[in-house]
Design a protein around this motif. Structure first.
Motif, PDB file in Angstrom:
ATOM      1  N   ALA A 181      51.337  21.827  67.684  1.00  0.00           N
ATOM      2  CA  ALA A 181      52.090  20.578  67.829  1.00  0.00           C
ATOM      3  C   ALA A 181      51.887  19.678  66.619  1.00  0.00           C
ATOM      4  O   ALA A 181      52.842  19.080  66.097  1.00  0.00           O
ATOM      5  CB  ALA A 181      51.663  19.856  69.109  1.00  0.00           C
ATOM      6  N   ASP A 182      50.639  19.588  66.144  1.00  0.00           N
ATOM      7  CA  ASP A 182      50.367  18.780  64.949  1.00  0.00           C
ATOM      8  C   ASP A 182      51.112  19.329  63.737  1.00  0.00           C
ATOM      9  O   ASP A 182      51.643  18.552  62.921  1.00  0.00           O
ATOM     10  CB  ASP A 182      48.869  18.757  64.664  1.00  0.00           C
ATOM     11  CG  ASP A 182      48.072  17.940  65.680  1.00  0.00           C
ATOM     12  OD1 ASP A 182      48.691  17.101  66.368  1.00  0.00           O
ATOM     13  OD2 ASP A 182      46.853  18.152  65.776  1.00  0.00           O
ATOM     14  N   LEU A 183      51.168  20.645  63.614  1.00  0.00           N
ATOM     15  CA  LEU A 183      51.865  21.263  62.486  1.00  0.00           C
ATOM     16  C   LEU A 183      53.358  20.952  62.534  1.00  0.00           C
ATOM     17  O   LEU A 183      53.959  20.569  61.523  1.00  0.00           O
ATOM     18  CB  LEU A 183      51.633  22.776  62.500  1.00  0.00           C
ATOM     19  CG  LEU A 183      52.323  23.578  61.384  1.00  0.00           C
ATOM     20  CD1 LEU A 183      51.785  23.150  60.018  1.00  0.00           C
ATOM     21  CD2 LEU A 183      52.112  25.071  61.594  1.00  0.00           C
ATOM     22  N   VAL A 184      53.960  21.107  63.712  1.00  0.00           N
ATOM     23  CA  VAL A 184      55.392  20.834  63.851  1.00  0.00           C
ATOM     24  C   VAL A 184      55.694  19.372  63.525  1.00  0.00           C
ATOM     25  O   VAL A 184      56.684  19.048  62.864  1.00  0.00           O
ATOM     26  CB  VAL A 184      55.865  21.196  65.275  1.00  0.00           C
ATOM     27  CG1 VAL A 184      57.269  20.648  65.546  1.00  0.00           C
ATOM     28  CG2 VAL A 184      55.857  22.714  65.462  1.00  0.00           C
ATOM     29  N   ARG A 185      54.810  18.459  63.956  1.00  0.00           N
ATOM     30  CA  ARG A 185      55.034  17.032  63.727  1.00  0.00           C
ATOM     31  C   ARG A 185      54.725  16.601  62.295  1.00  0.00           C
ATOM     32  O   ARG A 185      55.061  15.484  61.897  1.00  0.00           O
ATOM     33  CB  ARG A 185      54.165  16.216  64.693  1.00  0.00           C
ATOM     34  CG  ARG A 185      54.549  16.363  66.150  1.00  0.00           C
ATOM     35  CD  ARG A 185      53.530  15.684  67.047  1.00  0.00           C
ATOM     36  NE  ARG A 185      53.781  15.945  68.465  1.00  0.00           N
ATOM     37  CZ  ARG A 185      52.918  15.669  69.428  1.00  0.00           C
ATOM     38  NH1 ARG A 185      51.746  15.127  69.132  1.00  0.00           N
ATOM     39  NH2 ARG A 185      53.212  15.941  70.686  1.00  0.00           N
ATOM     40  N   SER A 186      54.066  17.470  61.521  1.00  0.00           N
ATOM     41  CA  SER A 186      53.660  17.103  60.161  1.00  0.00           C
ATOM     42  C   SER A 186      54.825  16.972  59.192  1.00  0.00           C
ATOM     43  O   SER A 186      54.676  16.409  58.108  1.00  0.00           O
ATOM     44  CB  SER A 186      52.679  18.151  59.618  1.00  0.00           C
ATOM     45  OG  SER A 186      53.363  19.375  59.318  1.00  0.00           O
ATOM     46  N   GLY A 187      55.981  17.525  59.561  1.00  0.00           N
ATOM     47  CA  GLY A 187      57.138  17.490  58.670  1.00  0.00           C
ATOM     48  C   GLY A 187      57.291  18.716  57.804  1.00  0.00           C
ATOM     49  O   GLY A 187      58.246  18.813  57.023  1.00  0.00           O
ATOM     50  N   VAL A 188      56.375  19.689  57.935  1.00  0.00           N
ATOM     51  CA  VAL A 188      56.429  20.871  57.081  1.00  0.00           C
ATOM     52  C   VAL A 188      57.709  21.686  57.293  1.00  0.00           C
ATOM     53  O   VAL A 188      58.153  22.402  56.393  1.00  0.00           O
ATOM     54  CB  VAL A 188      55.175  21.749  57.310  1.00  0.00           C
ATOM     55  CG1 VAL A 188      55.194  22.395  58.686  1.00  0.00           C
ATOM     56  CG2 VAL A 188      55.042  22.808  56.221  1.00  0.00           C
ATOM     57  N   THR A 328      60.738  27.778  59.898  1.00  0.00           N
ATOM     58  CA  THR A 328      60.716  28.022  61.338  1.00  0.00           C
ATOM     59  C   THR A 328      59.279  28.193  61.817  1.00  0.00           C
ATOM     60  O   THR A 328      58.466  28.841  61.154  1.00  0.00           O
ATOM     61  CB  THR A 328      61.517  29.288  61.673  1.00  0.00           C
ATOM     62  OG1 THR A 328      62.886  29.096  61.303  1.00  0.00           O
ATOM     63  CG2 THR A 328      61.452  29.629  63.144  1.00  0.00           C
ATOM     64  N   PHE A 329      58.982  27.621  62.980  1.00  0.00           N
ATOM     65  CA  PHE A 329      57.689  27.862  63.615  1.00  0.00           C
ATOM     66  C   PHE A 329      57.916  28.614  64.902  1.00  0.00           C
ATOM     67  O   PHE A 329      58.783  28.251  65.710  1.00  0.00           O
ATOM     68  CB  PHE A 329      56.943  26.559  63.923  1.00  0.00           C
ATOM     69  CG  PHE A 329      55.606  26.793  64.572  1.00  0.00           C
ATOM     70  CD1 PHE A 329      54.503  27.120  63.794  1.00  0.00           C
ATOM     71  CD2 PHE A 329      55.452  26.737  65.951  1.00  0.00           C
ATOM     72  CE1 PHE A 329      53.269  27.375  64.391  1.00  0.00           C
ATOM     73  CE2 PHE A 329      54.227  26.976  66.551  1.00  0.00           C
ATOM     74  CZ  PHE A 329      53.132  27.305  65.761  1.00  0.00           C
ATOM     75  N   ASP A 330      57.113  29.666  65.134  1.00  0.00           N
ATOM     76  CA  ASP A 330      57.237  30.514  66.313  1.00  0.00           C
ATOM     77  C   ASP A 330      55.938  30.445  67.108  1.00  0.00           C
ATOM     78  O   ASP A 330      54.854  30.726  66.574  1.00  0.00           O
ATOM     79  CB  ASP A 330      57.530  31.958  65.903  1.00  0.00           C
ATOM     80  CG  ASP A 330      57.744  32.870  67.095  1.00  0.00           C
ATOM     81  OD1 ASP A 330      56.750  33.317  67.691  1.00  0.00           O
ATOM     82  OD2 ASP A 330      58.914  33.116  67.445  1.00  0.00           O
ATOM     83  N   THR A 331      56.031  30.086  68.403  1.00  0.00           N
ATOM     84  CA  THR A 331      54.821  29.967  69.216  1.00  0.00           C
ATOM     85  C   THR A 331      54.226  31.322  69.568  1.00  0.00           C
ATOM     86  O   THR A 331      53.047  31.404  69.907  1.00  0.00           O
ATOM     87  CB  THR A 331      55.095  29.187  70.521  1.00  0.00           C
ATOM     88  OG1 THR A 331      56.079  29.889  71.302  1.00  0.00           O
ATOM     89  CG2 THR A 331      55.574  27.773  70.235  1.00  0.00           C
ATOM     90  N   GLY A 332      55.030  32.391  69.510  1.00  0.00           N
ATOM     91  CA  GLY A 332      54.488  33.714  69.791  1.00  0.00           C
ATOM     92  C   GLY A 332      53.496  34.143  68.729  1.00  0.00           C
ATOM     93  O   GLY A 332      52.389  34.597  69.021  1.00  0.00           O
ATOM     94  N   ALA A 336      54.174  29.330  61.023  1.00  0.00           N
ATOM     95  CA  ALA A 336      55.336  28.722  60.377  1.00  0.00           C
ATOM     96  C   ALA A 336      55.675  29.533  59.134  1.00  0.00           C
ATOM     97  O   ALA A 336      54.790  29.884  58.347  1.00  0.00           O
ATOM     98  CB  ALA A 336      55.045  27.274  60.001  1.00  0.00           C
ATOM     99  N   THR A 337      56.953  29.866  58.960  1.00  0.00           N
ATOM    100  CA  THR A 337      57.423  30.591  57.783  1.00  0.00           C
ATOM    101  C   THR A 337      58.630  29.859  57.201  1.00  0.00           C
ATOM    102  O   THR A 337      59.154  28.919  57.799  1.00  0.00           O
ATOM    103  CB  THR A 337      57.836  32.027  58.145  1.00  0.00           C
ATOM    104  OG1 THR A 337      59.027  31.978  58.968  1.00  0.00           O
ATOM    105  CG2 THR A 337      56.722  32.756  58.895  1.00  0.00           C
ATOM    106  N   GLY A 338      59.066  30.332  56.048  1.00  0.00           N
ATOM    107  CA  GLY A 338      60.242  29.745  55.423  1.00  0.00           C
ATOM    108  C   GLY A 338      61.550  30.288  55.962  1.00  0.00           C
ATOM    109  O   GLY A 338      62.615  29.960  55.431  1.00  0.00           O
ATOM    110  N   GLU A 339      61.492  31.095  57.014  1.00  0.00           N
ATOM    111  CA  GLU A 339      62.695  31.714  57.554  1.00  0.00           C
ATOM    112  C   GLU A 339      63.773  30.674  57.861  1.00  0.00           C
ATOM    113  O   GLU A 339      63.542  29.718  58.600  1.00  0.00           O
ATOM    114  CB  GLU A 339      62.367  32.485  58.833  1.00  0.00           C
ATOM    115  CG  GLU A 339      63.590  33.157  59.469  1.00  0.00           C
ATOM    116  CD  GLU A 339      63.293  33.805  60.813  1.00  0.00           C
ATOM    117  OE1 GLU A 339      64.225  34.341  61.422  1.00  0.00           O
ATOM    118  OE2 GLU A 339      62.120  33.761  61.240  1.00  0.00           O
TER     119      GLU A 339
END
Length: 419
Positions: A181-188, A328-332, A336-339
């Motif tokens: 969650a922190d990663l997704v909210r970081s703006g990356v 894109t970030f995948d919870t599985g 996070a990748t540049g996809e």
């Protein structure tokens, strides 16, 4: 299907005062017992089927000494379930539980501090509200609610009585998901425009044998609660997941887990609107609830959440993908990748959330139960509180209703209504 709107409104209105008056009239109005750090927490289980049994084992066997807790009572409308709980307690040398067929009788027990609610979905929020007015802390399985009247009443009751309510979305007690969650909210990921959620299986989920269910063993009136009266039906009792009276289908039964993740990570709890499509496309065994569905939600911060669920192909599993302009970030994979992203700021190298050795899978019950029990002692806010349950319930209710009605629906957060 018969309407039960009047029954719901008669039972429990939309104001705290109306709810308190009703419950007080039944003799259940109480305050939570103050618990010191060394006091034993005595828990009653409402719904002693497979899920209830799994949770009571985790509480008694794995957390009993650590959290000073014991399973002290059980309630189920089916006599064989009560007999099974009694036999299990004797086999494992647990304290002998008090057993009831009606949950009001359990809630009246002054020595019960908390309850675990693992009934069919339609009863969750109704029993949660009554437990709160009876001064019992509650662990309530998901989905927390299947209609808005009961969802609102449950929130009001929990807040008014200051009980500790944990809703059974276990990802919220999985440490790697907090890092995610922190990663997704970081703006990356850049600007996130869409979140894709799926929960897929391949099989006639919840198809169960029911030949062993005898009318004389079931408190059928209690089972139906506020629903329209009907003749006893063992199939509707054991295979309740297939019927709209008792659940809101795949969005609630499965989807609550992943529908919960998107607004949690995005810090945007309540949807603005929803539209969907679904049908019974493969398992034509008389089910009312869809075996295949897809829903779209718009959230206030400006992203679309897409939820898909099917019982005819398990590809995609039960995960969530956050899609932004930089990746894109995948919870599985918890990566996070540049996809799909572009530009100079697009993710160049994968960013993976570390999972320390020995970390339980997100679906494990013990960390979530431990958090609840610790919060009962400390008074802290649990990981999946009543508001988290409220958010996923609204989305699941809207998903089902939009398909049934064949139109887009909106949520009015001021009036707390789907319109």
């Amino acid at each position: 299907m018969p309407s039960n709107r009047t029954d719901r409104r008669d039972f429990m209105g939309k104001t705290i005062a109306g709810t308190a008056g009703l419950i007080a009239g039944s003799g259940l109005l109480a305050s939570p017992r103050a618990l010191g750090a060394n006091d034993k927490i005595r828990v009653g289980v409402i719904g002693c089927g497979s899920r209830g049994t799994a949770l009571m084992k985790d509480v008694q066997d794995q957390l009993g000494k650590e959290c000073n807790v014991e399973i002290a009572a059980g309630c189920d409308v089916w006599k064989p379930a009560r007999d099974k709980m009694e036999a299990l307690a004797k086999e494992k040398n647990w304290p002998k539980p008090k057993l009831f067929s009606r949950y009001h009788d359990l809630l009246e027990q002054k020595d019960i501090d908390a309850v675990i609610i693992t009934t069919p979905d339609f009863a969750h929020s109704r029993i949660l509200a009554e437990a709160a007015w009876a001064g019992k802390h509650a662990y309530c399985e998901k989905p927390m609610a299947t209609n808005m009247t009961d969802a609102n009443a449950a929130v009001d009751a929990v807040e008014a009585n200051k009980i500790i309510c944990q809703v059974g979305t276990q990802r919220r007690s999985h440490a790697p998901h907090y890092e995610a969650a922190d990663l997704v909210r970081s703006g990356v990921l850049g600007v996130i425009t869409e979140v894709e959620c799926s929960y897929n299986r391949c099989g006639p989920s919840w198809k169960r044998p029911f030949e062993d269910v005898q009318k004389e063993d079931v408190d059928w009136d209690q089972y139906l609660m506020y629903l329209p009266k009907r003749q006893f039906d063992p199939h509707r009792y054991r295979c309740w997941h297939l019927y709209r009276d008792y659940s809101i289908g795949l969005a609630g039964l499965l989807g609550a887990h992943v529908i919960d993740v998107a607004p949690w990570f995005m810090d945007d709890p309540l949807p603005e609107s929803a539209v969907g499509m679904g049908g019974v496309l493969i398992w034509k065994e008389g089910r009312e609830n869809y075996d295949t569905m897809e829903s779209l939600f718009m959230y206030p911060k400006g992203f679309i959440m897409r939820y898909t669920s099917r019982l005819g192909n398990s590809a995609g599993g039960s995960e969530v993908q956050f899609r932004g302009t930089q990746g894109t970030f995948d919870t599985g994979a918890l990566t996070a990748t540049g996809e799909g992203g572009s530009g100079d700021k697009a993710i160049k190298e994968p960013i993976k959330i570390d999972i320390p050795e020995g970390t339980p899978h997100w679906s494990a019950n013990v960390p979530h139960l431990r958090n609840w029990l610790e919060c009962i002692k400390s008074g802290a806010r649990p990981n999946a509180d009543v508001h988290a349950g409220y958010g996923h319930s609204i989305a699941a209710i809207m998903a089902q209703k939009s398909i049934e009605q064949g139109r887009m629906l909106r949520f009015d957060k001021e009036k707390r209504e789907i319109v």
